[in-house]
Design an enzyme around this catalytic site. Structure first.
Site, PDB file in Angstrom:
ATOM      1  NE  ARG A  37      -2.579   1.091   3.416  1.00 28.23           N
ATOM      2  CZ  ARG A  37      -3.276   1.189   4.614  1.00 28.23           C
ATOM      3  NH1 ARG A  37      -4.486   0.945   4.515  1.00 28.23           N
ATOM      4  NH2 ARG A  37      -2.516   1.206   5.713  1.00 28.23           N
ATOM      5  CE  LYS A  80      -2.277   4.802   6.992  1.00 23.04           C
ATOM      6  NZ  LYS A  80      -3.276   5.519   7.486  1.00 23.04           N
ATOM      7  CD  GLU A  96     -11.775   6.112   5.224  1.00 22.21           C
ATOM      8  OE1 GLU A  96     -11.413   5.015   5.610  1.00 22.21           O
ATOM      9  OE2 GLU A  96     -11.446   6.982   4.299  1.00 22.21           O
TER      10      GLU A  96
HETATM   11  N1  PXG Z   1      -9.468   4.842   7.431  1.00 19.93           N
HETATM   12  C1  PXG Z   1      -8.378   5.840   7.466  1.00 19.93           C
HETATM   13  C2  PXG Z   1      -8.820   7.177   6.861  1.00 19.93           C
HETATM   14  C3  PXG Z   1      -7.335   5.419   8.138  1.00 19.93           C
HETATM   15  O1  PXG Z   1      -6.051   6.602   8.186  1.00 19.93           O
HETATM   16  C4  PXG Z   1      -7.890   3.195   8.286  1.00 19.93           C
HETATM   17  C5  PXG Z   1      -9.091   3.611   7.617  1.00 19.93           C
HETATM   18  C6  PXG Z   1      -7.711   1.900   8.625  1.00 19.93           C
HETATM   19  O2  PXG Z   1      -6.746   1.296   7.830  1.00 19.93           O
HETATM   20  P1  PXG Z   1      -5.659   0.272   8.483  1.00 19.93           P
HETATM   21  O3  PXG Z   1      -4.863  -0.240   7.172  1.00 19.93           O
HETATM   22  O4  PXG Z   1      -5.108   0.713   9.397  1.00 19.93           O
HETATM   23  O5  PXG Z   1      -6.604  -1.203   8.912  1.00 19.93           O
HETATM   24  C7  PXG Z   1      -6.985   4.251   8.446  1.00 19.93           C
HETATM   25  C8  PXG Z   1      -5.705   3.982   8.988  1.00 19.93           C
HETATM   26  C9  PXG Z   1      -2.734   7.135  13.427  1.00 19.93           C
HETATM   27  C10 PXG Z   1      -3.139   5.963  12.635  1.00 19.93           C
HETATM   28  O6  PXG Z   1      -1.548   7.292  14.060  1.00 19.93           O
HETATM   29  C11 PXG Z   1      -3.912   5.857  11.690  1.00 19.93           C
HETATM   30  C12 PXG Z   1      -4.188   4.875  10.897  1.00 19.93           C
HETATM   31  C13 PXG Z   1      -3.436   3.789  11.075  1.00 19.93           C
HETATM   32  C14 PXG Z   1      -2.445   3.650  11.980  1.00 19.93           C
HETATM   33  C15 PXG Z   1      -2.311   4.902  12.704  1.00 19.93           C
HETATM   34  O7  PXG Z   1      -3.757   7.826  13.960  1.00 19.93           O
HETATM   35  N2  PXG Z   1      -5.299   5.060   9.931  1.00 19.93           N
END
Ligand code: PXG
Length: 285
Positions: free
Chosen positions: A52, A151, A184
């Protein structure tokens, strides 16, 4: 021993881990990142996160200065150097230092930063009793403007929504897309259970395709639960039997109300609990 951070190709004590104030990651949010969990000293779903990361970089036309193989090695080295058994790794790739203008062609040397640390989780009480959500008035970025599938280092869209959640006293906020459909949450994907079927918005709803989301969808199939990616509106959440969020930090966490309206019986439901258990087993695998 002090925390070691990977920057400019090597591990240095965190006090010495610096990038230029002319870095376009800082000036314009021009870069991408990943957040990955470490469980039992191992990088969880490593390949998925690395894939990703490179896809996000490709989408913003940023050439990553390391091969995926070298990136994986750098991540493992950073985790090992900090003796992290259970924690979190943040990978950041910026466009690098340039001039005070947005032109990315006037930057040089993209930066790779890797930080291994602990992660703050939702309190146990919220896993036991579930989370309350409110709908943010800030809509998710239009995917024709900047795809939420990237991301990127520009998280203002999510941050503005997160602040609305905090104002309302909730730890997460629901984001709709420009069509008023459920997308989301600010850092988590959303699922509902209705009549035994697990449903989550499709990528076209304008979401980050969470790696936890994908893992949980697979676990549900293995558990014999029917899974559907389907467009949903808030009505579907208000009338769902169960609702939960998935994310790297959250893992799987029940949602028991939205906008003050109770979902299901107001407690974490059986499918949610089963999927959390299966997910935790996977992390220990
Ligand atoms: N939506 C968004 C907008 C995100 O930023 C997810 C869904 C979940 O994705 P994953 O791949 O983690 O299952 C995310 C992930 C933080 C932090 O420091 C944020 C995320 C992941 C790790 C840490 O706030 N966001």
């Amino acid at each position: 021993m002090s925390v070691q951070v990977y920057v400019a190709g090597k591990l240095v004590p965190k006090e010495e881990a610096v990038v230029s104030v002319f870095d376009h990651g800082l000036l314009y949010g021009d870069g991408v990142f990943e957040g990955i969990r470490i469980y039992g000293g191992k990088v969880f779903l490593e390949q998925e996160h690395i894939d990703r990361l490179y896809e996000s970089a490709r989408a913003i036309r940023l050439d990553v200065p390391l091969t995926p193989k070298d990136m994986i090695q750098a991540v493992r080295d950073t985790v090992a150097a900090n003796g992290i058994e259970n924690g979190y790794v943040r990978l950041v790739i910026t466009r690098g230092a340039g001039t005070l203008g947005i032109d990315p062609q006037r930057t040089s040397n993209p930066q790779v930063i890797i930080i291994a640390d602990t992660i703050s989780l939702y309190p146990q009480e919220l896993y036991d009793n579930g989370l309350a959500l409110v709908t943010a008035s800030t809509i998710r970025n239009h995917s024709g403007a900047l795809s939420p599938r990237i991301k990127s280092l520009n998280y203002l869209n999510n941050i503005m929504a997160k602040l609305e959640g905090k104002d309302a006293g909730t730890m997460e906020a629901l984001m709709l897309n420009h069509n008023g459909e459920v997308a989301e949450c600010t850092g988590d994907n959303i699922f509902i259970v209705k009549n035994g079927v697990l449903k989550t918005p499709p990528p076209e709803a304008g979401i980050l395709e969470g790696i936890t989301r994908n893992a949980v969808m697979k676990l549900a199939v293995e558990a014999g639960v029917e899974v559907r990616e389907s467009t949903m509106v808030r009505h579907d959440i208000y009338t769902a039997d169960e609702c939960f969020l998935t994310g790297t930090a959250a893992e799987v966490i029940a949602v028991v109300s939205l906008d003050g309206r109770v979902i299901g019986d107001g407690k974490p439901g059986p499918v949610t609990k089963d999927l959390l258990e299966r997910f935790r087993a996977l992390t220990q695998g």
